[in-house]
Design a protein around this motif. Structure first.
Motif, short mmCIF file in Angstrom:
data_model
loop_
_atom_site.label_atom_id
_atom_site.label_comp_id
_atom_site.label_asym_id
_atom_site.label_seq_id
_atom_site.Cartn_x
_atom_site.Cartn_y
_atom_site.Cartn_z
N ARG A 257 21.89 -7.57 64.65
CA ARG A 257 21.87 -6.38 65.48
C ARG A 257 21.89 -6.77 66.96
O ARG A 257 21.33 -7.80 67.34
CB ARG A 257 20.61 -5.55 65.21
CG ARG A 257 20.66 -4.79 63.92
CD ARG A 257 19.50 -3.85 63.81
NE ARG A 257 18.22 -4.55 63.69
CZ ARG A 257 17.09 -3.99 63.28
NH1 ARG A 257 17.09 -2.70 62.98
NH2 ARG A 257 15.98 -4.68 63.18
N GLN B 208 21.34 -1.85 70.22
CA GLN B 208 21.11 -1.03 69.04
C GLN B 208 19.62 -0.78 68.82
O GLN B 208 19.21 0.33 68.44
CB GLN B 208 21.71 -1.71 67.81
CG GLN B 208 23.23 -1.80 67.83
CD GLN B 208 23.76 -2.60 66.65
OE1 GLN B 208 23.66 -3.82 66.60
NE2 GLN B 208 24.31 -1.89 65.69
N ILE B 209 18.82 -1.80 69.06
CA ILE B 209 17.36 -1.65 68.90
C ILE B 209 16.82 -0.67 69.93
O ILE B 209 15.98 0.19 69.62
CB ILE B 209 16.69 -3.03 69.02
CG1 ILE B 209 17.17 -3.95 67.89
CG2 ILE B 209 15.17 -2.89 68.99
CD1 ILE B 209 16.76 -5.38 68.05
N MET C 17 19.53 -8.70 60.28
CA MET C 17 19.51 -7.48 59.47
C MET C 17 20.15 -7.76 58.12
O MET C 17 21.37 -7.96 58.04
CB MET C 17 20.26 -6.35 60.19
CG MET C 17 20.21 -5.01 59.46
SD MET C 17 20.97 -3.69 60.42
CE MET C 17 22.65 -4.27 60.55
N GLU D 33 27.63 -8.05 60.57
CA GLU D 33 26.82 -7.02 59.91
C GLU D 33 25.39 -7.47 59.70
O GLU D 33 24.52 -6.65 59.39
CB GLU D 33 27.43 -6.68 58.54
CG GLU D 33 28.78 -6.01 58.62
CD GLU D 33 29.30 -5.63 57.24
OE1 GLU D 33 28.78 -4.65 56.67
OE2 GLU D 33 30.19 -6.33 56.73
#
Length: 788
Positions: free
Chosen positions: A492, A496-497, A685, A489
């Motif tokens: 990233r 996803q970016i 993140m 979690e």
């Protein structure tokens, strides 16, 4: 490589059709690119003899011939012929009435009033050659009346192999036959070579000055040869069906030996040689005219065959024109040598032409059979051209060593995925004629002298796979346990970016990591970009240190195609020097905006994208992370619209508007907004922090303060955030004012302050204390005064 199927079947004759044989070769890695018949189907064409020739009474270019066709007619046939080489006593193919040729049918007819009962044929009319200069002349020994198709062995097919560079052993008929024998379990007929006894004592001394480049050289003199003899028909046919034309008997023999054994040879005119033979490298001032009439200025890395005075041949590539065998040649020096493949490799490409010899030498030839090949060629010359043979002179040094390789049965099974046992492996190695021994399921195999591609265990395992048959290896689905991979979690994925940018109207591009040096020097001020030794194009000559140049090129591409609004991004590697010999590969994310913020629509007025729109996109990417924007100049950006992005004390990227100078140079009518970020800074993140929602109403207070004009708003916001009271939930700047009312070199900043508590309703006293605390921070750190 092209070859005659009938020639191949003289050495190995498997019980299978041409198509099946082609399939076997292809599945073993020797791809059969094409199979074509030597000639089209025809019949009623026989060997005939012209016994009388008379001029046609009504045509200067026609002749009336009486032709003997043997048992196919009770008397000689009368045939009208227009070939210039028709003559009494010649033997030629004759198409009888009713014969079906590739383009027409032979009928009994009259030519200028003279009856003609057939046709004397040229090679082109039969579809077996391109010669148009007259009839196809046959040897005097050709039997009159015999079916021409059988006599000329036209029921043959030409195979064309597309060999991979590692299979130099199959660049000769014997090598292909050896392979077919192993693949089909068919007996291989050995090539019988008898040593030719010496008849004269003449010989040339041989000196090898470059022993690493030429560790073996053999040669012998043959005197009093007769070059007036015709090359035998069978040899001519095999040469022609392999794509070589007949030249003279000696040259044809050396070419024939090349095609049969894969070993190039050369014959020199002995009368044109001065002294001994020298194998050496060229001197800087030497020149050589080759057999193809190319005139070479020799360089020091070119290996030569020379005599005491001059170069004779470019070793392993082509002989010299001045020392070649010609019609008047009587005495020859016949050579056979082994050249190091590394010495020959690349020379043909550099010179702009290739040869059959170079093609084989640069891949490696069988160094163990040099003497046998020389004896084979000598025997053919002796039997066809006559002559007196001298002794063989052989000079040898350190030849390539063939070290045994251990092949483990369990390793074979693990790599191939099939259960080959020791007995099967032994059978396959035996069929391949490998020398081996076995001990406790480990085979010690010595690579043959003709297989330069066998050096490690995996090479021999591939041979076993070929012998077993690739199509006999079952297709098996992989077996593996399926488990879910952990997904952190706090990290990233790059995908996803990318998706976040796509959702904000950007489109991904993928560019070469190679760019024009001008881009690097212009936009990045990189004076020493990493240059490519062998660029794929002149304008892609350095490695990129930034992604921005590629995006600008993409923008030009889009504008040239009438795209007025462009949003692009790229995620890729950039390259920087860490020292003179070491380089860093850094992953970056870059974006570009051009044109209107939104697509044209009726709901809102159009507005061009600016610095702050891109800044908002960057802040979206760094959500939950603290970043600052420092006003720092960058060579690619406008001096007043350039910022370095900081994460704490670490720079992680740049944001700015393209400098007006570059905007003008690259002909962009509107401003270009660019940003570039380090990918590593985007991947972490922080976990979202859960907070209880307050049941109590918030309070808003506005404060306006006056500060010096040079103080950055970001610094003020960071200072307030660090020391703010717990009940302050949000601080937002909503107004900036500069003017006479606040004084010179001053500015007024108005902030919205939201206050809220999760446990009680705030009183005015609570709010006043919090505001006082914020004002104290502003006064202490930034010398701010409250604007009343």
């Amino acid at each position: 490589m092209k070859f005659s199927e009938k020639w191949l079947r003289t050495y190995v004759n498997p019980n299978c059709s041409s198509e099946s044989l082609a399939h076997v070769l292809t599945m073993a890695g020797l791809e059969v690119e094409n199979i074509e018949p030597v000639a089209a189907l025809f019949e009623k064409i026989v060997v005939a003899e012209v016994i009388e020739v008379k001029k046609h009474p009504d045509a200067d270019r026609l002749s009336v011939c009486q032709v003997n066709v043997g048992d196919h007619a009770d008397k000689p046939l009368q045939i009208v012929c227009g070939a210039p080489n028709v003559d009494i006593g010649i033997k030629v193919p004759c198409a009888l009435v009713g014969a079906q040729l590739p383009d027409f049918t032979i009928k009994k007819t009259k030519l200028r009033g003279i009856e003609s009962s057939g046709m004397l044929c040229s090679a082109r009319e039969l579809g077996i050659g391109d010669a148009t200069d007259g009839l196809l002349l046959l040897p005097a020994s050709a039997p009159v009346g015999k079916d021409f198709r059988n006599y000329y062995e036209l029921d043959d097919k030409i195979f064309t192999l597309s060999l991979t560079p590692n299979r130099a052993d199959c660049l000769g008929i014997l090598g292909i036959a050896r392979e077919v024998s192993a693949l089909t379990k068919t007996e291989l007929a050995p090539l019988k070579i008898e040593p030719v006894p010496d008849e004269v004592d003449d010989k040339l001394e041989i000196y090898i000055h470059a022993t690493d480049s030429c560790p073996l050289y053999c040669g012998r003199i043959v005197r009093d040869i007769n070059l007036d003899v015709e090359t035998p028909l069978w040899m001519k046919q095999r040469l022609e069906r392999s794509g070589l034309r007949s030249i003279n008997a000696v040259v044809d023999i050396t070419n024939y030996v090349l095609l049969e054994t894969g070993q190039p040879m050369h014959a020199f005119d002995l009368a044109k040689l001065d002294g001994a033979i020298h194998v050496r490298y060229a001197k800087s001032d030497e020149t050589l005219q080759l057999l193809n009439e190319n005139h070479l200025e020799l360089t020091a890395d070119m290996l030569l065959i020379a005599d005491d005075r001059k170069p004779l041949a470019l070793a392993g590539i082509m002989g010299g024109l001045d020392s070649g065998v010609v019609e008047k040649t009587v005495d020859i020096f016949l050579e056979c040598a082994f050249f190091n493949p590394d010495v020959i490799s690349g020379k043909s490409f550099r010179l702009g032409f290739s040869s059959d010899s170079a093609y084989r030498f640069e891949r490696g030839v069988d160094f163990a059979k040099m003497r046998d090949v020389l004896e084979l060629a000598t025997g053919l010359i002796k039997s066809i051209c006559g002559g007196k043979v001298g002794p063989v002179t052989e000079v040898s040094y350190q030849l390539p060593q063939r070290q045994p390789v251990a092949v483990r049965v369990d390793r074979v099974q693990r790599i191939l995925g099939i259960a080959l046992n020791g007995d099967q492996i032994k059978e396959y190695f035996t069929r391949l004629q490998f020398i081996f021994s076995e001990n406790n399921d480990v085979f010690s195999v010595t690579p043959p002298s003709y297989r330069f591609d066998l050096a490690i265990e995996e090479d021999f395992i591939e041979e076993l796979a070929r012998m077993h048959g690739y199509d006999e290896i079952p297709a098996q689905l992989p077996k593996a346990g399926l488990v879910m991979l952990p997904s952190s979690e706090t990290i990233r994925m790059p995908s996803q970016i990318k998706q976040m940018l796509v959702m904000h109207d950007y489109q991904e591009v993928v560019n070469y990591a190679f760019v024009d040096k001008i881009w690097e020097t212009d936009l990045i001020q990189n004076k020493m970009p990493i240059a490519l030794k062998n660029p794929i194009a002149s304008h892609l000559n350095v490695m990129r240190s930034s992604l921005m140049s590629g995006l600008i090129a993409n923008l030009k591409f889009n504008l040239n195609r009438k795209q007025e609004r462009v949003r692009l991004f790229e995620l890729g590697c950039c390259f920087e020097r860490s020292s003179t010999e070491h380089y860093l590969q850094i992953e970056k994310l870059a974006g570009l905006g051009y044109g209107d913020v939104h697509s044209e629509q009726w709901g809102e007025p159009s507005r061009m994208i600016d610095f702050y729109d891109a800044k908002a996109d960057i802040e979206m990417l760094y959500r939950l992370q603290e970043i600052d924007f420092k006003a720092i100049a960058h060579p690619a950006f406008h001096p007043g619209k350039s910022a370095q992005i900081m994460m704490g004390a670490k720079p992680v990227g740049w944001l700015g508007e393209l400098h007006p100078h570059w905007q003008k140079k690259y002909d962009f009518p509107k401003p270009v907004i660019l940003f570039e970020l380090l990918l590593d800074s985007l991947l972490p993140m922080p976990l979202a922090q859960v907070k209880a929602l307050s049941k109590f109403p918030p309070i808003r207070r506005d404060i306006a303060v006056i500060v010096d004009n040079h103080i950055e708003i970001q610094a003020i916001m960071s200072g307030l955030s660090e020391k703010k009271p717990v009940i302050v939930t949000e601080i937002v700047l909503f107004d900036i004012y500069r003017g006479s009312a606040v004084g010179e070199n001053k500015k007024s900043l108005a902030f919205k302050v939201m206050l809220q508590d999760t446990e009680k309703t705030l009183t005015d006293e609570d709010a006043d204390m919090a505001i006082s605390s914020l004002l104290q921070i502003l006064k202490t750190k930034f010398d701010a005064t409250l604007r009343i």
